[in-house]
Design a protein around this motif. Structure first.
Motif, PDB file in Angstrom:
ATOM      1  N   SER A 109       0.831  -1.210   0.000  1.00 40.26           N
ATOM      2  CA  SER A 109       0.000   0.000   0.000  1.00 40.26           C
ATOM      3  C   SER A 109       0.862   1.255   0.000  1.00 40.26           C
ATOM      4  N   ALA A 110       2.028   1.208   0.652  1.00 40.35           N
ATOM      5  CA  ALA A 110       2.929   2.359   0.650  1.00 40.35           C
ATOM      6  C   ALA A 110       3.465   2.615  -0.749  1.00 40.35           C
ATOM      7  N   ALA A 111       3.807   1.550  -1.459  1.00 39.90           N
ATOM      8  CA  ALA A 111       4.305   1.711  -2.831  1.00 39.90           C
ATOM      9  C   ALA A 111       3.205   2.233  -3.754  1.00 39.90           C
ATOM     10  N   LEU A 112       2.010   1.740  -3.583  1.00 43.53           N
ATOM     11  CA  LEU A 112       0.895   2.188  -4.433  1.00 43.53           C
ATOM     12  C   LEU A 112       0.477   3.620  -4.130  1.00 43.53           C
TER      13      LEU A 112
ATOM     14  N   THR B 150      -0.448   6.433  -9.641  1.00 43.59           N
ATOM     15  CA  THR B 150      -1.803   6.687 -10.144  1.00 43.59           C
ATOM     16  C   THR B 150      -2.067   5.672 -11.250  1.00 43.59           C
ATOM     17  N   LEU B 151      -2.893   4.686 -10.954  1.00 43.79           N
ATOM     18  CA  LEU B 151      -3.075   3.592 -11.909  1.00 43.79           C
ATOM     19  C   LEU B 151      -4.438   2.930 -11.714  1.00 43.79           C
TER      20      LEU B 151
ATOM     21  N   ILE C 284      -7.638  -1.527   2.288  1.00 39.32           N
ATOM     22  CA  ILE C 284      -6.387  -0.855   2.669  1.00 39.32           C
ATOM     23  C   ILE C 284      -5.843  -0.021   1.507  1.00 39.32           C
ATOM     24  N   ILE C 285      -5.868  -0.573   0.288  1.00 37.71           N
ATOM     25  CA  ILE C 285      -5.385   0.189  -0.865  1.00 37.71           C
ATOM     26  C   ILE C 285      -6.238   1.428  -1.076  1.00 37.71           C
ATOM     27  N   ALA C 286      -7.549   1.278  -0.948  1.00 33.16           N
ATOM     28  CA  ALA C 286      -8.443   2.422  -1.157  1.00 33.16           C
ATOM     29  C   ALA C 286      -8.190   3.518  -0.134  1.00 33.16           C
ATOM     30  N   THR C 287      -7.826   3.115   1.072  1.00 37.36           N
ATOM     31  CA  THR C 287      -7.586   4.097   2.141  1.00 37.36           C
ATOM     32  C   THR C 287      -6.229   4.772   2.003  1.00 37.36           C
ATOM     33  N   ARG C 288      -5.196   3.974   1.684  1.00 35.47           N
ATOM     34  CA  ARG C 288      -3.830   4.487   1.724  1.00 35.47           C
ATOM     35  C   ARG C 288      -3.295   4.929   0.365  1.00 35.47           C
TER      36      ARG C 288
END
Length: 830
Positions: free
Chosen positions: A197-200, A204-205, A225-229
C-alpha cells in the motif's frame, strides 16, 4: 492508412460526436444527405473502419447505433473536443499505450457483443474507486475487464495492471501476487500489505483484480487498505460474488444476446451469433452465417443461454461434427463441450470445469439448495422453491437465505424485480441435476411434481369456484410455469413416476389448452386410465369436466364430450358441490345445442338456472345470459338474441375480462353474419380484428376472430382481403389445430382454385360424417355455395378424385395444402 471517402465521412461524424451514441438514422443523414440508402451501406463502412482501426474502435449498440471508443492522440478521452478532419489520428488498439506502462496484452482478441457493457463500465470506473464486474463462471468477466482496462490505460499516468488470482489458493500471499504483477519488491513478508500500500500510494493507476470469488475476505481486506492508503489507485475486480464493501459499485454482466430470430445480414449485431461464427471460422475459414444455418446457430446459442464459454466450446466442435450434430447433442453438453481454443480453455478446459469451480466454492447447505433447484425447468418463484427444497435440516427461512446467496454468487438469475422469478442457466441446471444422487433425485422429482400440482390446482379451483380470475392474471401466473408442468408430467408418466399425480396434473391443466394444445393431449392419453377406475372422485370429476369443455372439441369425438359432462355431473352431485354441478350443466347445454337437440338443451339449462343461488358470483348469471342468447338464435328470435349478446358484451367489458369480451363479440359477429346484411357483419368483424390486433388474446379465441372475418369477406366476394385475413390466421390455426375447413373450401372456390376446394370439401364432409355433428348455419351456407359451384366448374371425375383425396388426408396435411395453395396467385384476379 488508405480509406474510402464514405468511410472517412463516417469516421469524422463518429469522432466529432464521440461523447455520445450516434443513431443509425443520424449517421445516414450526415454521410448521405438527402439520399435514400440501404442501412447495410452503413454497416459496410463501419466494418471497413474496424479492419483499419481494430474491432474495439467503434462500438455497436444493436438496434440503436454506433459510438467511437478509441483514444485520440492529443485529445482527452471522453471530452467533446472536435478535431478537424485532416487532424484526426486514432491510436490503433494493437499498439501498446504510449507513455504509461501496463502488463495488459498489446493486442486484444476481438470482443463480441460487449459494446454496451464497455460503454457502461468506463464512466463507472472513472467515477468510483472500486467497481466489481459480477457474473457466472464462463460469462466473460475477465475479457470484459481486460478490454475496458485497455481502453482506460492511457488515462492513468502509471497505466493499467491486471492481476490473475484464479491460481492463487493461499490468501496470505495475495499482496505478494499483486506486487509481483506490478513489479514491486516486498522484502518483508510479515508487513507485505503495508509495503504494497505504501508503494501504491505514490502511483496513479488502474488495478484489475481478476477472479476474486475464492479469496473474497482476503481481497476485500486488500482493497480496503489500498483504497484508504493509495488515493490515486482505481480498482476493478471480477468475481462471481460481490466484495460487499461500502465503496463498491457492482456491475452484473449478463449473457450475450440471443435473438428469437433474425436475418443473416443482421445476425452479427448479436454477440452470441458473432462469437459463434468467429470461433468456427478460426478452425474453418469457409464458415459463414447464412439463412440456411442461422436457425441452428440461434438454437445452439439459446440452449447455451448466450454463455460465451459454452458458445466457444460448442463452436470448436462444429468443423468436425457439423452444426446439426452439435445442436442435437447438447443434452450431453458436459461430454461434448470440452477443449476449444487455448485462450478459452486456459482457466476452464470444459464447461463442467467452470461449473465445478463455482459449485466447490459453495457451503454444504448451499450445495444442497443449488442441486435441488436443478429440478425446475424454466424458472421458479420463492414459494415453489421452498416447497421443493425444504426438508428437516432446511426450513423455509434457510432456503430463502441460501437462495439469496446463490443469486449473489451468480449461480441463480433473478429475472424480475417486482415479482421475483428465479432460474438457473440451462448449463448450470444440467450440472445441478448431475450432483443429485439417485435417492435424492427421486425424492426431489416427486416434490417438484406435487408442488406444480398444488400450484395448478389452486388456479383451477379459483376458476371453478367462480371467482373468475382475470385471464390476463391467470396467464401471468400460469404461463411461466409451462415448462415446470411439462417436466412434472413427464416424471409422473415415467417408469418411476406416479399416475395419480399425472391424472391430477392433466385434470387441473385444462384451462391451459387455450395456450398450448399439448395439455389436451394429456387428457386424451389418460382417458382410458381414468375410465378403468381407481381415481380419487374429485380428481376424476375434474378430469371429465376438462374433457367436456369447448377447448377439447378438436381432440375427442362429440359423443365422448357429452359422456364426460354427464360423468362429471354425477361425480360432483355425489361430492355435494352444486357450483361445479352447474358448470357441468353449462357444458351439457352447449353440447346439446351443437347437436341441435334444442329440447334437451332447454331442459338442462333450466336445471342449471334452478340450482344457481342468489349469493353466487355474478358470472353464473352471465353464463345463463349467453345460454339464453344462443337459445333465442336457435329459435330464430334474432332481435332478442342480438339484444342479449350486446348485454353480455357489456358485462364482460365492464368486468375488464378482455378474453371473455372477445369471445362474446365473436359470437355477436357470427350471429350478425347469419341474420344481418353482410356489410354490417363485415364491419363488426373488422372492428374486432383490429381490436385483437392491438390487444391480442389467446390463439384459441383469435383464430375464431380471423376465421369469421375471412369467411364473411369470402362470401362478399372480397377475395384479396379474405385471403389476407386467412393468411393471418394460419399460424394460430397450426398452434390450435382449429382449421376452419369450410372457410377454406369457400375461399379457394372464390379464388378459382377449384381442385384445392374439392379436396378440402372432401375433408370437411368426412369429418362431419365421422363425428355426426351438423355444421352451424353459416358454415352450411358456405359449403352449399361452394359445392354447387364446384359441381359446375369441375368434371365429375376430377371432383370425385379430389373429394376422395381430401377425405383420406390427415388434418395437419389439410392445413399444409391450404397454406401452399394460398401462396399461389388468385386465379380470378385477372
Amino acid at each position: 492508412m488508405a480509406i474510402g471517402a464514405r468511410a472517412f465521412d463516417v469516421l469524422t461524424a463518429l469522432v466529432e460526436r464521440r461523447e455520445r451514441l450516434v443513431a443509425k438514422a443520424e449517421l445516414l443523414e450526415i454521410v448521405w444527405p438527402g439520399l435514400v440508402v440501404e442501412e447495410n451501406n452503413l454497416q459496410v463502412q463501419v466494418s471497413s473502419l474496424r479492419r483499419l482501426l481494430g474491432p474495439q474502435a467503434i462500438a455497436t449498440i444493436p438496434g440503436r447505433g454506433y459510438q467511437f471508443t478509441a483514444a485520440l492522440e492529443g485529445g482527452a478521452p471522453g471530452k467533446p473536443t472536435v478535431a478537424a478532419p485532416d487532424a484526426i489520428s486514432v491510436a490503433a488498439p494493437s499498439a501498446a499505450p504510449t507513455g504509461p506502462s501496463t502488463n495488459l496484452p498489446t493486442q486484444l482478441l476481438p470482443l463480441y457483443g460487449r459494446e454496451a457493457d464497455l460503454l457502461a463500465l468506463r464512466p463507472l470506473i472513472i467515477g468510483h474507486r472500486l467497481v466489481t464486474v459480477v457474473g457466472s463462471g464462463g460469462i466473460g468477466k475477465s475479457r470484459v475487464a481486460q478490454a475496458v482496462a485497455h481502453s482506460l490505460a492511457s488515462c492513468q499516468p502509471d497505466g493499467a495492471w491486471m492481476v490473475e488470482l484464479a491460481g492463487l489458493s493461499s490468501p496470505p500471499l495475495l499482496p505478494n501476487v499483486v506486487a509481483h504483477a506490478l513489479g514491486i519488491a516486498l522484502p518483508r513478508q510479515d508487513v507485505a500489505l503495508d509495503d504494497l500500500s505504501a508503494a501504491l500510494a505514490r502511483r496513479t493507476l488502474l488495478l484489475v483484480l481478476d477472479n476474486c470469488e475464492h479469496l473474497l475476505d482476503a481481497t476485500a481486506s486488500l482493497v480496503q487498505i489500498i483504497a484508504t492508503r493509495a488515493p490515486n489507485v482505481t480498482l476493478l475486480a471480477t468475481s462471481q460474488q460481490p466484495l460487499h464493501l461500502p465503496i463498491e459499485q457492482q456491475y452484473r454482466l449478463a449473457p450475450l444476446t440471443v435473438p428469437p430470430e433474425t436475418t443473416a445480414s443482421d445476425a452479427r449485431q448479436f454477440g452470441s451469433l458473432a462469437l459463434f461464427e468467429a470461433r468456427v471460422q478460426a478452425v474453418d475459414p469457409r464458415f459463414r452465417l447464412n439463412e440456411e444455418n442461422l436457425p441452428a446457430v440461434i438454437d445452439i446459442c439459446r440452449q447455451l443461454d448466450g454463455l460465451p464459454l459454452a458458445i466457444e466450446l460448442a463452436a470448436a466442435r462444429v468443423p468436425a461434427l457439423g452444426l446439426r450434430v452439435v445442436r442435437d447433442n447438447l443434452g450431453a453438453r458436459f461430454r461434448l463441450l470440452t477443449g476449444g481454443s487455448r485462450a478459452a480453455s486456459r482457466r476452464h478446459p470444459s464447461l463442467r470445469a467452470a461449473l465445478k469451480w463455482s459449485y466447490d466454492l459453495l457451503g454444504v447447505d448451499e450445495q444442497v439448495v443449488f442441486r435441488r433447484l436443478g429440478v425446475f425447468a424454466g424458472g421458479f418463484n420463492m414459494e415453489t422453491a421452498q416447497a421443493v427444497v425444504c426438508d428437516v435440516q432446511l426450513d423455509e427461512w434457510a432456503v430463502l437465505d441460501h437462495l439469496g446467496t446463490l443469486v449473489d454468487k451468480s449461480l441463480v438469475v433473478v429475472d424480475t424485480a417486482d415479482s421475483p422469478r428465479y432460474r438457473l442457466l440451462e448449463s448450470a441446471r444440467h450440472f445441478a441435476l448431475e450432483q443429485l444422487d439417485r435417492g435424492e433425485t427421486a425424492s426431489i422429482q416427486r416434490r417438484h411434481a406435487l408442488a406444480m400440482l398444488t400450484f395448478v390446482q389452486r388456479l383451477d379451483d379459483e376458476e371453478l369456484d367462480a371467482e373468475e380470475l382475470p385471464r390476463a392474471q391467470y396467464a401471468s401466473l400460469a404461463l411461466p410455469e409451462l415448462d415446470n408442468l411439462r417436466a412434472a408430467y413427464a416424471w409422473a408418466t415415467g417408469a418411476a413416476g406416479d399416475m395419480a399425480i399425472a391424472v391430477a396434473l392433466a385434470a387441473h391443466s385444462g384451462l391451459l389448452i387455450e395456450y398450448a394444445v399439448e395439455f389436451a393431449e394429456w387428457l386424451v392419453a389418460l382417458r382410458q386410465h381414468v375410465e378403468a377406475g381407481g381415481i380419487d372422485p374429485a380428481i376424476a370429476a375434474r378430469f371429465w369436466l376438462a374433457i367436456s369443455r369447448g377447448s377439447m372439441v378438436r381432440f375427442v369425438p362429440h359423443s365422448v364430450q357429452v359422456e364426460a359432462a354427464r360423468r362429471a355431473q354425477s361425480l360432483y352431485q355425489s361430492l355435494g358441490q352444486p357450483r361445479r354441478v352447474v358448470f357441468t350443466l353449462f357444458q351439457l347445454t352447449r353440447h346439446y345445442r351443437t347437436q341441435q337437440a334444442d329440447l334437451l338443451a332447454r331442459a338442462v339449462a333450466d336445471e342449471a338456472r334452478g340450482l344457481i343461488q342468489a349469493d353466487w358470483p355474478a358470472m353464473f348469471r352471465t353464463q345463463m345470459l349467453r345460454i339464453d342468447a344462443s337459445a333465442a338464435r336457435r329459435a330464430g328470435q334474432y332481435f332478442e338474441a342480438l339484444a342479449l349478446h350486446h348485454e353480455v358484451i357489456g358485462v364482460s367489458a365492464s368486468a375488464g375480462n378482455w378474453r371473455r369480451e372477445v369471445a362474446d363479440r365473436t359470437n355477436l359477429v357470427d350471429l350478425m353474419w347469419q341474420c344481418c346484411p353482410l356489410e354490417e357483419a363485415a364491419r363488426e368483424a373488422r372492428r374486432l380484428a383490429d381490436a385483437t390486433h392491438a390487444r391480442p388474446t389467446t390463439d384459441y379465441h383469435m383464430v375464431a376472430v380471423y376465421g369469421n372475418l375471412a369467411s364473411i369477406l369470402s362470401e362478399m366476394g372480397h377475395i384479396e382481403e379474405a385471403s389476407a385475413a386467412a393468411r393471418g390466421a394460419l399460424p394460430m390455426m397450426r398452434r390450435t389445430r382449429d382449421y376452419f375447413l369450410e372457410m377454406w373450401v369457400h375461399l379457394f372456390w372464390r379464388r378459382g382454385q377449384f381442385e384445392v376446394a374439392a379436396t378440402l370439401l372432401g375433408a370437411s364432409d368426412s369429418i362431419q360424417a365421422r363425428e355426426g355433428v351438423p355444421l352451424f348455419p353459416n358454415e352450411q351456407r358456405l359449403v352449399a355455395q361452394a359445392r354447387t359451384a364446384l359441381a359446375e366448374k369441375l368434371h365429375p371425375d376430377v371432383f370425385s378424385k379430389g373429394h376422395a383425396v381430401g377425405a383420406a388426408l390427415d388434418e395437419r396435411d389439410l392445413l399444409a395444402r391450404a397454406s401452399t395453395a394460398l401462396e399461389q396467385p388468385n386465379a380470378t384476379s385477372s
